[in-house]
Design an enzyme around this catalytic site. Structure first.
Site, mmCIF file in Angstrom:
data_model
loop_
_atom_site.group_PDB
_atom_site.id
_atom_site.type_symbol
_atom_site.label_atom_id
_atom_site.label_comp_id
_atom_site.label_asym_id
_atom_site.label_seq_id
_atom_site.Cartn_x
_atom_site.Cartn_y
_atom_site.Cartn_z
ATOM 1 N N ALA A 225 -17.613 8.637 -21.925
ATOM 2 C CA ALA A 225 -18.447 7.498 -21.539
ATOM 3 C C ALA A 225 -18.200 6.382 -22.544
ATOM 4 C CB ALA A 225 -19.927 7.900 -21.531
ATOM 5 N N CYS A 226 -18.522 5.168 -22.152
ATOM 6 C CA CYS A 226 -18.182 3.997 -22.969
ATOM 7 C C CYS A 226 -19.135 3.782 -24.146
ATOM 8 C CB CYS A 226 -18.201 2.738 -22.112
ATOM 9 S SG CYS A 226 -17.016 2.698 -20.769
ATOM 10 N N ASP A 227 -18.598 3.182 -25.199
ATOM 11 C CA ASP A 227 -19.384 2.503 -26.238
ATOM 12 C C ASP A 227 -20.338 3.391 -27.025
ATOM 13 O OD1 ASP A 227 -18.418 -0.188 -25.808
ATOM 14 O OD2 ASP A 227 -19.509 -0.148 -23.919
#
Length: 517
Positions: A225-227
């Site tokens: 998942a991002c960030d």
């Protein structure tokens, strides 16, 4: 793909002898035909808990990931891979991967070229034959039940937890945000696993540590998942905190492409027949062929598992023109307290009200090999994530450094990392790749400043301050003691962007951004 939704009675009768039920349970032959469909052999080395939130626009990609993982496994009993899968109507109608096009939540054991539908037992009583249960993947109670289920029915020496969905560090843009001061919709939050069927609910960083405890801890936590490769996230799940924790964390401090991790290549590296160094795989970035090391599940350590993930994500993304903006890292969470301690020491040394922080931020933005120099989005108000190693490089050279500077501590924590080809060619693998939140809090936003509206970035419980617990707060990293002295990073940001007024005995934006210094 061979799905065991129907098993010949004679074969099953023979297999039931070697398919033991958990202690205290009994089962009839008929019940076994319909509600206890699982491979007979279970690993005692590793259980991978695969939290697949496909209840959103990533559904198609996540189904592909499940298929890849099954293809990559050498054998079904090599390791236990248990998946909690939530799907939704409107994105994918695929029925080939999991046997049907369902829109509820189901449990599966992923095997080698075959996937087994398994019942939820007492932990998920609505999951099973002829049942339909819709669980909120953005609820910490769902995650808690899943971990308890896996540890009860698939106990092993080592546990990995993989989150597969959207991730939010600082999210949204001007066009996404409400112009209403009172609305919290689309404001930034550190969270993962957004569930469309549950009004977009998500797993907030501190929600996990509020609901889970140390008994739910894992050896390796992976964010597909991002960030989320940020020091604030890592610190929340540090070992020996008394709460839920992980020994290692694999994540990206920037975006993760929709294809996610290359699960086939990752799980191919776990093998009984190919242990040791076998063959080479090219790294496009520097043109060098690297040894490909295969690991036996009985000797595979959490650190080695994490290294496999970073290595294969690098090869996968850099062999594709679509993956040039990718980055991924493996962090040793036992080292995060030293990193945070040194960052807090530096913040305290900068002192109350100093302008040096603005200079440091400008240097991070302009720094040639900053992780985010390739993306204007990340060097802006709306995505203020910067590389902590780069910050240390600047601050240690301009401020009187302690015996060990921030960058040395970060280097100890970052076990492995890579930055894609659109990042600076001077990206320091194994050093850079740990992000942190560094906003320009003076930036004007609506009728106040950006810092005023970033109230989720606090150690306070935002649910106690507003009717809705939206954005959650309660980050362990954001400590404040209300003594008027800058003792750490969060208090330094508060002193700069939310200064305390002795006459009124309050700060300008306490109503928006809780947590004094």
């Amino acid at each position: 793909m061979n799905f065991k939704y129907a098993i010949l009675g004679a074969i099953l009768l023979l297999e039931l002898v070697s398919c033991p039920l958990p202690d205290g349970e009994t089962n009839t032959y008929a019940e076994s035909l319909t509600s206890y469909i699982d491979y007979r052999n279970k690993s005692t080395d590793w259980t991978v808990m695969y939290y697949v939130d496909g209840d959103n626009n990533l559904e198609t990609y996540l189904l592909d990931d499940i298929s890849e993982l099954s293809e990559g496994l050498e054998s079904t009993d090599l390791i236990n891979v248990i998946a909690l899968v939530d799907r939704v109507d409107g994105y994918s109608s695929d029925s080939s991967v999991l046997g049907s096009d369902f829109t509820d939540t189901r449990l599966f054991r992923i095997g080698s070229g075959e996937i087994y539908d398994i019942p939820g037992k007492e932990y998920f009583p609505d999951i099973g034959e002829n049942l339909s249960g819709e669980y909120n993947m953005g609820d910490g109670e769902t995650l808690k039940s899943f971990i308890e289920y896996c540890k009860a029915y698939y106990p092993a020496e080592n546990y990995a937890l993989i989150f597969s969905n959207h991730g939010g560090g600082v999210r949204g843009s001007v066009s996404d945000r409400s112009t209403s001061e009172s609305s919290t919709a689309a404001l930034p939050s550190k969270a993962v696993c957004y569930d469309d069927s549950s009004n977009g609910d998500c797993l907030y960083t501190a929600e996990i540590t509020d609901i889970l405890d140390s008994s739910h801890s894992v050896d390796l936590m992976v964010y597909d998942a991002c960030d989320l490769g940020l020091v604030e996230i890592a610190y929340q799940y540090r070992p020996n905190s008394g709460d839920f924790s992980a020994d290692y964390m694999a994540a990206s401090s920037t975006t993760v492409w929709g294809y996610g991790l290359p699960y086939d290549a990752i799980f191919e590296r776990i093998s009984r027949s190919r242990s040791g160094t076998t063959g080479y795989r090219s790294n496009v970035k520097d043109g060098i062929d690297y040894d490909t090391v295969y690991y036996s599940p009985s000797s595979l350590t959490p650190k080695e598992f994490g290294l496999i993930i970073v290595e294969e994500q690098e090869r996968s993304t850099q062999n594709s023109s679509d993956g040039t903006g990718e980055a991924f890292s493996l962090y040793d969470l036992s080292a995060v307290e030293a990193v945070v301690g040194e960052l807090n020491n530096k913040a305290a040394s900068l002192g109350l009200g100093t302008g040096d922080l603005d200079t440091a931020q400008s240097a991070c933005i302009a720094y040639e090999d900053s992780v985010y120099t390739s993306s204007a989005n990340y060097n802006s108000t709306y995505y203020p994530h910067y590389d902590l190693y780069d910050f240390g490089y600047y601050i240690d050279s301009t401020d009187s450094p302690l015996e060990n500077g921030i960058k040395e501590y970060v280097d100890d924590m970052v076990v492995a990392s890579f930055g894609g080809s659109t990042f600076s060619s001077d990206f320091k693998e194994g050093e850079e790749g740990l992000g942190f939140f560094f906003p320009d809090g003076d930036d004007a936003y609506l009728d106040a400043t950006r810092w005023a509206y970033e109230w989720w970035y606090t150690g306070e419980d935002t649910g106690a301050l507003w009717d809705d617990s939206y954005l959650y707060g309660k980050l362990d990293f954001c400590t404040a003691d209300d003594d008027g002295i800058v003792d750490g990073w969060f208090e330094l940001l508060q002193s700069l962007y939310n200064p305390y007024d002795p006459q009124s005995q309050s700060s300008a934006y306490d109503a928006y951004h809780p947590g004094r210094y």
